[in-house]
Scaffold this motif. Sequence first.
Motif, PDB file in Angstrom:
ATOM      1  N   VAL A  37       8.465   9.945   5.883  1.00 29.25           N
ATOM      2  CA  VAL A  37       8.369   9.092   4.689  1.00 29.25           C
ATOM      3  C   VAL A  37       7.698   9.853   3.535  1.00 29.25           C
ATOM      4  O   VAL A  37       8.299  10.075   2.478  1.00 29.25           O
ATOM      5  N   THR A  38       6.464  10.315   3.747  1.00 33.40           N
ATOM      6  CA  THR A  38       5.795  10.992   2.621  1.00 33.40           C
ATOM      7  C   THR A  38       6.399  12.366   2.370  1.00 33.40           C
ATOM      8  O   THR A  38       6.363  12.861   1.239  1.00 33.40           O
TER       9      THR A  38
ATOM     10  N   LEU B 133       6.880  19.819   7.384  1.00 33.14           N
ATOM     11  CA  LEU B 133       8.175  19.564   6.724  1.00 33.14           C
ATOM     12  C   LEU B 133       8.011  19.485   5.202  1.00 33.14           C
ATOM     13  O   LEU B 133       8.880  19.902   4.449  1.00 33.14           O
ATOM     14  N   HIS B 134       6.846  18.993   4.761  1.00 34.22           N
ATOM     15  CA  HIS B 134       6.569  18.994   3.311  1.00 34.22           C
ATOM     16  C   HIS B 134       6.582  20.441   2.821  1.00 34.22           C
ATOM     17  O   HIS B 134       7.189  20.778   1.816  1.00 34.22           O
TER      18      HIS B 134
ATOM     19  N   ALA C 196      -2.635  10.178   2.515  1.00 34.31           N
ATOM     20  CA  ALA C 196      -1.603  10.054   1.467  1.00 34.31           C
ATOM     21  C   ALA C 196      -1.968  10.886   0.240  1.00 34.31           C
ATOM     22  O   ALA C 196      -1.165  11.055  -0.664  1.00 34.31           O
TER      23      ALA C 196
ATOM     24  N   THR D 225       7.010   1.306  13.127  1.00 37.76           N
ATOM     25  CA  THR D 225       5.829   1.651  13.915  1.00 37.76           C
ATOM     26  C   THR D 225       4.597   0.914  13.407  1.00 37.76           C
ATOM     27  O   THR D 225       3.702   0.580  14.185  1.00 37.76           O
ATOM     28  N   ASP D 226       4.573   0.593  12.111  1.00 35.91           N
ATOM     29  CA  ASP D 226       3.393  -0.078  11.544  1.00 35.91           C
ATOM     30  C   ASP D 226       3.272  -1.527  12.002  1.00 35.91           C
ATOM     31  O   ASP D 226       2.293  -2.197  11.665  1.00 35.91           O
TER      32      ASP D 226
ATOM     33  N   PHE E  47       4.772   7.990  16.575  1.00 35.23           N
ATOM     34  CA  PHE E  47       3.483   8.698  16.682  1.00 35.23           C
ATOM     35  C   PHE E  47       3.085   8.849  18.141  1.00 35.23           C
ATOM     36  O   PHE E  47       3.364   7.971  18.960  1.00 35.23           O
TER      37      PHE E  47
ATOM     38  N   LYS F 113       0.848  -1.211   0.000  1.00 30.79           N
ATOM     39  CA  LYS F 113       0.000   0.000   0.000  1.00 30.79           C
ATOM     40  C   LYS F 113       0.875   1.249   0.000  1.00 30.79           C
ATOM     41  O   LYS F 113       0.673   2.166  -0.788  1.00 30.79           O
ATOM     42  N   ASN F 114       1.891   1.262   0.870  1.00 29.15           N
ATOM     43  CA  ASN F 114       2.678   2.490   1.021  1.00 29.15           C
ATOM     44  C   ASN F 114       3.713   2.673  -0.075  1.00 29.15           C
ATOM     45  O   ASN F 114       4.426   3.675  -0.085  1.00 29.15           O
TER      46      ASN F 114
ATOM     47  N   ARG G  21      -3.616  -0.462  11.641  1.00 28.76           N
ATOM     48  CA  ARG G  21      -2.736  -1.472  12.236  1.00 28.76           C
ATOM     49  C   ARG G  21      -3.306  -1.951  13.574  1.00 28.76           C
ATOM     50  O   ARG G  21      -3.069  -3.088  13.977  1.00 28.76           O
TER      51      ARG G  21
ATOM     52  N   ARG H 183      -0.119  14.322  13.001  1.00 25.97           N
ATOM     53  CA  ARG H 183       0.398  14.076  11.649  1.00 25.97           C
ATOM     54  C   ARG H 183       0.527  15.361  10.819  1.00 25.97           C
ATOM     55  O   ARG H 183      -0.062  15.504   9.762  1.00 25.97           O
TER      56      ARG H 183
ATOM     57  N   ILE I 189       2.120  18.336   8.349  1.00 24.88           N
ATOM     58  CA  ILE I 189       2.910  18.233   7.110  1.00 24.88           C
ATOM     59  C   ILE I 189       3.790  19.477   6.943  1.00 24.88           C
ATOM     60  O   ILE I 189       4.128  19.870   5.825  1.00 24.88           O
TER      61      ILE I 189
ATOM     62  N   ARG J  97      -0.406   6.098  19.305  1.00 24.62           N
ATOM     63  CA  ARG J  97      -0.582   4.854  18.564  1.00 24.62           C
ATOM     64  C   ARG J  97      -0.753   3.672  19.515  1.00 24.62           C
ATOM     65  O   ARG J  97      -0.222   2.591  19.284  1.00 24.62           O
TER      66      ARG J  97
HETATM   67  C1  EPZ Z   1       4.075   7.014   6.401  1.00 25.58           C
HETATM   68  O1  EPZ Z   1       3.247   7.996   6.964  1.00 25.58           O
HETATM   69  C2  EPZ Z   1       3.197   5.786   6.219  1.00 25.58           C
HETATM   70  N1  EPZ Z   1       2.102   6.098   5.284  1.00 25.58           N
HETATM   71  C3  EPZ Z   1       2.636   5.352   7.576  1.00 25.58           C
HETATM   72  O2  EPZ Z   1       1.877   4.174   7.379  1.00 25.58           O
HETATM   73  C4  EPZ Z   1       3.809   5.050   8.507  1.00 25.58           C
HETATM   74  O3  EPZ Z   1       3.314   4.716   9.778  1.00 25.58           O
HETATM   75  C5  EPZ Z   1       4.715   6.282   8.608  1.00 25.58           C
HETATM   76  O4  EPZ Z   1       5.149   6.677   7.296  1.00 25.58           O
HETATM   77  C6  EPZ Z   1       5.948   6.030   9.459  1.00 25.58           C
HETATM   78  O5  EPZ Z   1       6.669   4.954   8.927  1.00 25.58           O
HETATM   79  C7  EPZ Z   1       2.369   6.110   3.953  1.00 25.58           C
HETATM   80  O6  EPZ Z   1       3.492   5.881   3.517  1.00 25.58           O
HETATM   81  C8  EPZ Z   1       1.218   6.416   3.049  1.00 25.58           C
HETATM   82  P1  EPZ Z   1       5.957  10.355   8.589  1.00 25.58           P
HETATM   83  P2  EPZ Z   1       3.780   9.531   7.027  1.00 25.58           P
HETATM   84  O7  EPZ Z   1       5.835  11.650   7.847  1.00 25.58           O
HETATM   85  O8  EPZ Z   1       4.681   9.810   5.899  1.00 25.58           O
HETATM   86  C9  EPZ Z   1       6.214  13.654  11.945  1.00 25.58           C
HETATM   87  C10 EPZ Z   1       0.109   2.735   7.725  1.00 25.58           C
HETATM   88  O9  EPZ Z   1      -0.313   2.184   8.734  1.00 25.58           O
HETATM   89  N2  EPZ Z   1       6.088  14.636  10.866  1.00 25.58           N
HETATM   90  O10 EPZ Z   1       7.125   9.467   8.280  1.00 25.58           O
HETATM   91  O11 EPZ Z   1       2.583  10.391   7.231  1.00 25.58           O
HETATM   92  C11 EPZ Z   1       4.958  12.827  12.138  1.00 25.58           C
HETATM   93  O12 EPZ Z   1       4.032  13.495  12.976  1.00 25.58           O
HETATM   94  C12 EPZ Z   1       0.488   4.182   7.749  1.00 25.58           C
HETATM   95  O13 EPZ Z   1       0.294   2.175   6.613  1.00 25.58           O
HETATM   96  C13 EPZ Z   1       6.147  15.997  11.171  1.00 25.58           C
HETATM   97  O14 EPZ Z   1       6.275  16.382  12.329  1.00 25.58           O
HETATM   98  O15 EPZ Z   1       4.631   9.515   8.369  1.00 25.58           O
HETATM   99  C14 EPZ Z   1       5.488  11.563  12.774  1.00 25.58           C
HETATM  100  O16 EPZ Z   1       5.637  11.774  14.159  1.00 25.58           O
HETATM  101  C15 EPZ Z   1       0.201   4.794   9.088  1.00 25.58           C
HETATM  102  N3  EPZ Z   1       6.038  16.896  10.152  1.00 25.58           N
HETATM  103  C16 EPZ Z   1       6.875  11.406  12.141  1.00 25.58           C
HETATM  104  O17 EPZ Z   1       7.205  12.690  11.580  1.00 25.58           O
HETATM  105  C17 EPZ Z   1       5.887  16.515   8.842  1.00 25.58           C
HETATM  106  O18 EPZ Z   1       5.814  17.393   7.957  1.00 25.58           O
HETATM  107  C18 EPZ Z   1       6.932  10.375  11.020  1.00 25.58           C
HETATM  108  O19 EPZ Z   1       5.866  10.664  10.144  1.00 25.58           O
HETATM  109  C19 EPZ Z   1       5.827  15.128   8.558  1.00 25.58           C
HETATM  110  C20 EPZ Z   1       5.932  14.219   9.583  1.00 25.58           C
END
Ligand code: EPZ
Length: 416
Positions: free
Chosen positions: A163-164, A125-126, A93, A303-304, A327, A22-23, A370, A121, A123, A330
């Motif tokens: 990740v995203t 950093l994006h 996503a 974490t997943d 997170f 999925k991811n 999860r 969650r 964004i 969680r």
């Molecule tokens: C991705 O989410 C996955 N989703 C998540 O899977 C996964 O749990 C997560 O990465 C961590 O591995 C997809 O890939 C679609 P992050 P994402 O940005 O990218 C903080 C599942 O169950 N953060 O890596 O949204 C955030 O709050 C899902 O399949 C900021 O502070 O996660 C978190 O604490 C759930 N600012 C940490 O970083 C930002 O701009 C990691 O989040 C971005 C993130």
Amino acid sequence: MDKIEITGGVRLKGEVTISGAKNAVLPLMTATILSSGESIINNIPQLRDVMTMGKLLAHLGFGFHLENNQILLQTKKITSVDAPYDFVKTMRASVLVLGPLLARTGRARVSLPGGCAIGARPINLHIMGLEKMGARVILSEGYIEAKAKRLKGATIYFDIPTVTGTENLMMAATLADGTTLLENAACEPEVTDLANALISMGADIEGAGTSIIRINGVNRLKPLIYKVIPDRIEAATFIAAAAATQGDIKINSCKPGHIDAIVNKMTEAGVKALHKNDKFIVKGPERLSSIDIKTMPYPGFPTDMQAQFMAMMAIADSTSLITESIFENRFMHVAELRRMGADIKVEGSTATVKGVKSLKGAPVMATDLRASASLVVAGLAAKGTTVIDRVYHLDRGYEKLEEKLKMLGAKIRRVK
Ligand code: EPZ
């Protein structure tokens, strides 16, 4: 609302084939925005999130066709740069259209995702990265409005490996003017897979899979023809299910290197998990050993898999400390596992899990993707019958889960 009913106590036996990740598929779908023409993606998992992303891309004006496990995306014409709240609120996503839309059209208007069950969650950093690349970003009425004549290469440092965030900015950088460096980038296999896909489209990327990724912008990319990697979290979920039921299963089509941390911790817990000619052989012990885990960015323990691992530790032989460092919320599955007799205390980001002899089936409720997988693992191990409500959470990330488990001997059925 569908429910899943499980009568536990069956030792899983047999062979299962893992679906596409999925991811990985979600960013691959948005990467097609960067090219104009027909893209084909194979090994697609039939998941709600894939359908949601397809509808969002169709909303942007693209042709979207899903048949069997193949997607055709016709991305010649863009008629909108809006990702409305209706899509984003059901699937965060959706934010992955931001970077590619900006790179291709110079504009994007994406609803802020809002929080979800497992955390705020953000964004930020994006957005920080896109602004570094010269985009003007304003927030208005819950939407991010971004504009940039042409993005410029920049050096972007992530406070946290996202990740995203890494995926969004890597995609944006492929068509930028100049070189972009992503530092403290996420190293997940799905990031590497996306980079490989972008390179096959003509992008110039080095270092994906490490924490420093260099992208040299090019003028155009060609459509994508690609196959999605297997879902490492689905594979690990089946390892957890076999581990919790003294099972003996074979798992096909899982890339061994993608789950090293999980296999190490499973081995410590007494599970036999070894990779032999492209199959994982998994044997669950009579009684699991309690071990501690702390979730970390890849290549750490993901974490997943935290919730599913907790379900295993709930019936292990002593006490396990489970720390969730990614997170802030969680542990939604803890209350539901307690309803099944688990002995778990949560203090801040650490759960103390005292293993009990066995769990008891009970009616429980899924709260997020999860967490629902964790309740399935617990239901398979428990004595008696467990009914899991709100299984739409499960359908977001697991293709035909009950059929696959039934093939392994589980007494499981979906109740409409
Ligand atoms: C991705 O989410 C996955 N989703 C998540 O899977 C996964 O749990 C997560 O990465 C961590 O591995 C997809 O890939 C679609 P992050 P994402 O940005 O990218 C903080 C599942 O169950 N953060 O890596 O949204 C955030 O709050 C899902 O399949 C900021 O502070 O996660 C978190 O604490 C759930 N600012 C940490 O970083 C930002 O701009 C990691 O989040 C971005 C993130």
